[in-house]
Design an enzyme around this catalytic site. Structure first.
Site, PDB file in Angstrom:
ATOM      1  N   TRP A 101      96.428  24.815  43.253  1.00 10.95           N
ATOM      2  CA  TRP A 101      95.022  24.409  43.171  1.00 10.95           C
ATOM      3  C   TRP A 101      94.066  25.577  43.388  1.00 10.95           C
ATOM      4  O   TRP A 101      93.059  25.707  42.686  1.00 10.95           O
ATOM      5  CB  TRP A 101      94.731  23.249  44.129  1.00 10.95           C
ATOM      6  CG  TRP A 101      95.389  21.996  43.644  1.00 10.95           C
ATOM      7  CD1 TRP A 101      96.428  21.334  44.231  1.00 10.95           C
ATOM      8  CD2 TRP A 101      95.110  21.278  42.428  1.00 10.95           C
ATOM      9  NE1 TRP A 101      96.800  20.250  43.475  1.00 10.95           N
ATOM     10  CE2 TRP A 101      96.016  20.190  42.364  1.00 10.95           C
ATOM     11  CE3 TRP A 101      94.199  21.445  41.391  1.00 10.95           C
ATOM     12  CZ2 TRP A 101      96.015  19.278  41.296  1.00 10.95           C
ATOM     13  CZ3 TRP A 101      94.198  20.539  40.336  1.00 10.95           C
ATOM     14  CH2 TRP A 101      95.100  19.474  40.296  1.00 10.95           C
ATOM     15  N   ASP A 171      88.255  23.660  49.413  1.00  9.38           N
ATOM     16  CA  ASP A 171      88.759  22.460  48.751  1.00  9.38           C
ATOM     17  C   ASP A 171      89.601  21.706  49.780  1.00  9.38           C
ATOM     18  O   ASP A 171      90.676  22.163  50.166  1.00  9.38           O
ATOM     19  CB  ASP A 171      89.603  22.882  47.540  1.00  9.38           C
ATOM     20  CG  ASP A 171      90.207  21.700  46.790  1.00  9.38           C
ATOM     21  OD1 ASP A 171      90.085  20.554  47.265  1.00  9.38           O
ATOM     22  OD2 ASP A 171      90.813  21.941  45.720  1.00  9.38           O
ATOM     23  N   LYS A 195      92.602  10.365  47.686  1.00 12.76           N
ATOM     24  CA  LYS A 195      93.669  10.509  48.692  1.00 12.76           C
ATOM     25  C   LYS A 195      93.249   9.816  49.992  1.00 12.76           C
ATOM     26  O   LYS A 195      93.635   8.687  50.236  1.00 12.76           O
ATOM     27  CB  LYS A 195      94.011  11.972  48.876  1.00 12.76           C
ATOM     28  CG  LYS A 195      94.478  12.564  47.518  1.00 12.76           C
ATOM     29  CD  LYS A 195      94.658  14.015  47.541  1.00 12.76           C
ATOM     30  CE  LYS A 195      94.679  14.643  46.178  1.00 12.76           C
ATOM     31  NZ  LYS A 195      95.768  14.262  45.284  1.00 12.76           N
TER      32      LYS A 195
END
Ligand code: PMP
Length: 358
Positions: A101, A171, A195
């Site tokens: 990511w 992030d 999530k």
């Protein structure tokens, strides 16, 4: 019916209580209309937005110097929104690369500047955070971007990294609401909602107010933090359903206790898994102990054939979505807040029995 435990990395399991409430609310949330059908301008919806922001501020002790925004486009849109809004004319920003990511965030930033890679663990297959002594900073960097938890590789920062005085931009898609945060180090934190915050379709952005108002002129309006802040996150039609589910998830999260208590439970669940894996010579986790994620744990069995059989039997017994990410294969356990301790204990019992049999 077998109890199902969903260990998927996201979209991930929701608390049972939240699912039942959704079922109850769908036909009639307000004056005979479902939440899927109402205007985002209705007072009841505005009140929901205010409550959500307040609940976030309470749970994470977010200081008044930060705006709390809700945006479209998932975390990946933030890979573009961050440089577009925060470069302020600078030609570079620091990016630390610790997994898939953060590598993608750096790639996206290349469209808007010449991002500087502070360090990367790619050559070690992202199995550890690169040692701080090896980090090289760029003095003209506008900010320092990193991924607090790498969902695919299972690498997590337990404390905020050193950024040589630059604002941290993080992030936190897969570990938001799992630990207290020291906001004094951060310029911006973002997390998409699928999530720990509900369902896919929205992104939380917590941004220092002094950083607003400097977006590049060609920034799309929907990615412009200042415009979104001024419209109370209602610049265009929001995903009302995501917002509604987020409201329920935050209410449920508050009932679990304060953020320290939530962090303790998160650690307790992770300890159970790592202790079990480390005591086995059948299952292996490739990540160095100091860099291990508390929420995403990739692991392998001795052979691909055994992994396939493990995943099949696990699913038959109610342990779902344990397949690893397509880029790295193997298996992966994801333990977000909605996964009860009991689910982890039962999964370990299953893993132990599978190991004995094979
Ligand atoms: N960053 C991290 C850490 C993630 O886990 C994900 C999604 N799994 C993303 C970014 C991308 O999020 P989205 O699909 O919401 O754009």
């Amino acid at each position: 019916m077998t109890t199902i435990y969903n260990f998927g990395a996201g979209p991930a399991c929701l608390p049972q209580e939240v699912l039942l409430q959704i079922k109850d609310d769908i036909p009639n949330w307000y004056e005979g209309m479902s939440v899927l059908e109402i205007s985002h301008r209705l007072p009841i919806f505005m009140a929901l937005i205010d409550t959500i922001e307040q609940n976030f501020r309470t749970l994470l002790s977010i200081p008044d110097e930060f705006a709390v925004l809700f945006m479209h486009g998932g975390a990946r849109s933030q890979f573009a929104a961050v440089p577009l809004n925060l470069l302020k004319g600078a030609k570079t920003a620091d990016y630390l690369v610790t997994g898939m990511w953060s590598a993608l965030a750096l790639e996206e930033a290349k469209k808007y500047c010449q991002p500087h890679c502070v360090a990367s663990s790619q050559s070690q297959h992202y199995t550890a955070i690169p040692p701080e002594a090896s980090w090289v900073f760029e003095k003209d960097a506008a900010y320092f971007h990193y991924t607090d938890n790498e969902t695919v590789h299972g690498v997590e920062f337990l404390t905020a990294p050193n950024s040589k005085g630059k604002w941290l931009v993080s992030d936190m898609t897969s570990n938001i609401l799992t630990k207290p945060l020291d906001f004094s180090r951060y310029g911006l934190i973002y997390a998409s909602t699928q999530k720990n915050l509900g369902v896919a379709g929205m992104t939380l952005v917590i941004v220092r107010k002094t950083l607003l108002g400097h977006a590049h002129p060609f920034t799309p309006s929907t990615l412009n933090y200042e415009l979104v802040a001024h419209s109370n996150s209602l610049l265009n039609t929001p995903s009302v359903f995501c917002w509604y589910v987020l409201g329920l998830v935050l209410k449920w999260t508050l009932k679990q206790g304060n953020i320290e208590k939530i962090a303790n439970l998160c650690q307790q669940k992770a300890d159970l898994v790592y202790h079990f894996i480390d005591s086995s010579d059948f299952y292996t986790n490739p990540i160095s102990k100091e860099s291990r994620s508390r929420v995403n744990m990739p692991f392998h069995l001795p052979t691909p054939a055994l992994e396939e059989s493990f995943l099949k039997q696990a699913s038959e017994q109610g342990f779902k979505q344990l397949k690893g990410h397509k880029n790295i294969g193997g298996c992966r356990i994801s333990l977000y807040n909605a996964m009860p301790l009991l689910g982890v204990e039962k999964l370990i019992d299953f893993m132990r029995a599978f190991e004995r049999k094979h």
